[in-house]
Structure formats: structure tokens, C-alpha cells
Design a protein around this motif. Structure first.
Motif, PDB file in Angstrom:
ATOM      1  N   GLU A  15     103.108   7.473  57.840  1.00 14.93           N
ATOM      2  CA  GLU A  15     103.152   8.819  57.283  1.00 14.93           C
ATOM      3  C   GLU A  15     101.870   9.135  56.518  1.00 14.93           C
ATOM      4  OE1 GLU A  15     106.100  11.612  54.517  1.00 14.93           O
ATOM      5  OE2 GLU A  15     106.556   9.488  54.840  1.00 14.93           O
ATOM      6  N   THR A  35      99.118   9.711  59.251  1.00 13.47           N
ATOM      7  CA  THR A  35      99.239  10.888  60.122  1.00 13.47           C
ATOM      8  C   THR A  35      99.523  12.169  59.352  1.00 13.47           C
ATOM      9  OG1 THR A  35     101.621  10.559  60.456  1.00 13.47           O
ATOM     10  CG2 THR A  35     100.114   9.413  61.968  1.00 13.47           C
ATOM     11  N   GLY A  36     100.049  12.021  58.128  1.00 13.53           N
ATOM     12  CA  GLY A  36     100.424  13.197  57.358  1.00 13.53           C
ATOM     13  C   GLY A  36     101.725  13.813  57.807  1.00 13.53           C
ATOM     14  N   LYS A  37     102.477  13.098  58.664  1.00 19.34           N
ATOM     15  CA  LYS A  37     103.746  13.616  59.180  1.00 19.34           C
ATOM     16  C   LYS A  37     104.884  12.691  58.779  1.00 19.34           C
ATOM     17  CE  LYS A  37     101.633  15.685  63.305  1.00 19.34           C
ATOM     18  NZ  LYS A  37     101.628  15.685  64.789  1.00 19.34           N
ATOM     19  N   THR A  78     112.563  12.930  62.619  1.00 19.91           N
ATOM     20  CA  THR A  78     112.473  14.150  63.420  1.00 19.91           C
ATOM     21  C   THR A  78     113.754  14.981  63.353  1.00 19.91           C
ATOM     22  OG1 THR A  78     113.237  12.976  65.394  1.00 19.91           O
ATOM     23  CG2 THR A  78     110.849  13.072  65.017  1.00 19.91           C
ATOM     24  N   ARG A  85     116.282  11.789  58.597  1.00 19.88           N
ATOM     25  CA  ARG A  85     115.613  11.911  57.300  1.00 19.88           C
ATOM     26  C   ARG A  85     116.493  11.361  56.177  1.00 19.88           C
ATOM     27  NH1 ARG A  85     115.515  14.620  52.815  1.00 19.88           N
ATOM     28  NH2 ARG A  85     117.330  15.899  53.399  1.00 19.88           N
TER      29      ARG A  85
END
Length: 270
Positions: free
Chosen positions: A244, A247-249, A253, A258
Motif C-alpha cells: 500500500e 502503490t498508494g492503493k 477491493t 476491507r
């Protein structure tokens, strides 16, 4: 000028250099080699030599019949036989210490007093029997705090080593109990993460740790397995966090994924 007095070393101080020991060896095979040397020397009484597994008797025989090598051309065989006898006697000495220590332990377990053991240990007082028994126990102990070195053969050193070993065993037992208690929290969280692994964007590192979790989660009964599952979950969460950050993500999904991932993060942060 007055001579400098030597400072006495503490009786509990382990040896700085580990004593050399023979350790495990195939005594029967060595007796067989000794037998072959006697056969090659045409020992006329070789049929009387005890079997290969009768170490003490075989050594006494070899000592009594060592004269078969006392002739020209037998120097190499005489030397080889002598060295094997020295080795086997040293090995036997080590085994005697180990087995005598166990015999003392069994006798004490059957309520034998130190006064009962003094004459059979060839000492004069109960306290001397106790001290000799402690010295014998040194052959069965190693001091893990110093790289598993053999323990010095003094009663004080043995008592100190026993104290350390008992403390280490207690610490390990408490750690296992803690892991078992924590497992009750880890297991459902790990299972929830695995239930949603297809909804987690995992790189190769995270996938490897999820695979490790999947391999143990359904058969996780021993303390070692339970500790392993907690470590795998921690490693997977760390891998996701690195991914994370890179990638910044977020890895999840779906909302369900989550929540499962967040539950793992929260658990491991405690």
C-alpha cells in the motif's frame, strides 16, 4: 615485593573453553575394527573375544591379548589397536557418568537418602555424596545462556545451570500459554482474511504469507502451530502495508475485505 595473590574464580563460572568430549559414536563398529586387528594378528584366542556390543568385556579381552602385536612388522597394528582402546575407554567413561547420574536420580526418586548413597558412591558423608552427584549431573547439562557450553563440574555450577534451565522452561511454557490464549483471537481474524483473500490485491510476498496461513489454519492445534499462524498473519499484514505504501492503493477491493483486513491490523497492533 609481595607476590600477587591469584583471585579465585567463582565456582559457578562456566568454563570459557568447552571441554572436549567424545560424544556419540558407534562403539560396536569400533569393537569390530579392534576384533579385525586381532584376527589379522592371528590371535589364537580370538573366538573368546566378547561380542561387539559387549564393550567392557571386549576391552578387557583386548588389553589381556595386546601381546599378539609384540612382534616385528606389527607396529602399525599395535598403534591402531592401542588408539582404539583409548578411544573406547574414554567413551565408556563418559557413558558411566551419564548412566550413574541417572541411577542416582532414580534412587533419589525412590526416597533414597544421601546417607544411603554415600558408601556406593565411595564417599564418606552424605554431603560428599550430594556434591559428587551434582558433579555427575554436569555431564547431562548445558548452559543455554552461553551457547550450550558444557557446565563446569562443580555443585554450584550445576545448581546455577539447573536454575537457568528451569527458568527458561518456565518462560517457554508461559509463552506457549500466552500464544494459546491469543490464538482464540487470531484464528477467527486469520480465517476471515483468508475468506476474502480473492478480494485483496496481494503481491507475491503477501500471497506467499497467505498461502502459509492457509496451510495451517484448518489444523492448528499445537502451540507451535498457533504461534506460526500468528506470525504468518503478522507477516501478511506487513506485506500488504508495504504494498500500500509503494502503490498508494489500499489492498482491499471490497468492503468485506476491507473490514477483514482492518480487523487483522487492529488485532496485531495490540
Amino acid at each position: 615485593m609481595a607476590p600477587r595473590s591469584r583471585k579465585a574464580s567463582a565456582s559457578t563460572k562456566p568454563l570459557l573453553k568447552a571441554p572436549v568430549r567424545i560424544g556419540p559414536l558407534d562403539a560396536a563398529a569400533l569393537v569390530g575394527e579392534l576384533r579385525q586387528l586381532h584376527e589379522d594378528a592371528e590371535d589364537p584366542d580370538i573366538e573368546r573375544m566378547p561380542a561387539d556390543n559387549e564393550l567392557y568385556g571386549a576391552l578387557l579381552y583386548a588389553e589381556k591379548h595386546a601381546k599378539v602385536f609384540n612382534r616385528a612388522g606389527m607396529e602399525a597394528s599395535q598403534r591402531a589397536a592401542g588408539i582404539k582402546r583409548v578411544l573406547l575407554w574414554e567413551y565408556l567413561r563418559e557413558q558411566v557418568d551419564l548412566h550413574q547420574a541417572k541411577a542416582i536420580e532414580d534412587a533419589r526418586g525412590a526416597k533414597a537418602e544421601w546417607a544411603d548413597l554415600a558408601p556406593v558412591l565411595a564417599v564418606n558423608t552424605p554431603s560428599a555424596a550430594y556434591n559428587k552427584a551434582k558433579r555427575l549431573q554436569a555431564t547431562r547439562l548445558t548452559d543455554g545462556s552461553l551457547g550450550d557450553r558444557p557446565v563446569r563440574r562443580t555443585p554450584e555450577a550445576v545448581i546455577e545451570a539447573e536454575r537457568r534451565i528451569a527458568a527458561q522452561a518456565l518462560a517457554e511454557r508461559r509463552a506457549m500459554e500466552s500464544a494459546r490464549d491469543r490464538h482464540q483471537l487470531v484464528l477467527p481474524v486469520a480465517q476471515r482474511v483468508l475468506d476474502h483473500r480473492e478480494e485483496l490485491a496481494a503481491d507475491a510476498d503477501a500471497q506467499d504469507w497467505l498461502d502459509e496461513m492457509a496451510a495451517v489454519v484448518d489444523d492448528c492445534h499445537t502451540p507451535t502451530q498457533q504461534v506460526s499462524l500468528a506470525r504468518y498473519l503478522d507477516a501478511a499484514v506487513r506485506a500488504f502495508a508495504k504494498m500500500e505504501q509503494r502503490t498508494g492503493k489500499p489492498p482491499a477491493t471490497t468492503e468485506a475485505a476491507r473490514l477483514a483486513y482492518s480487523a487483522a491490523v487492529e488485532l496485531l497492533s495490540r
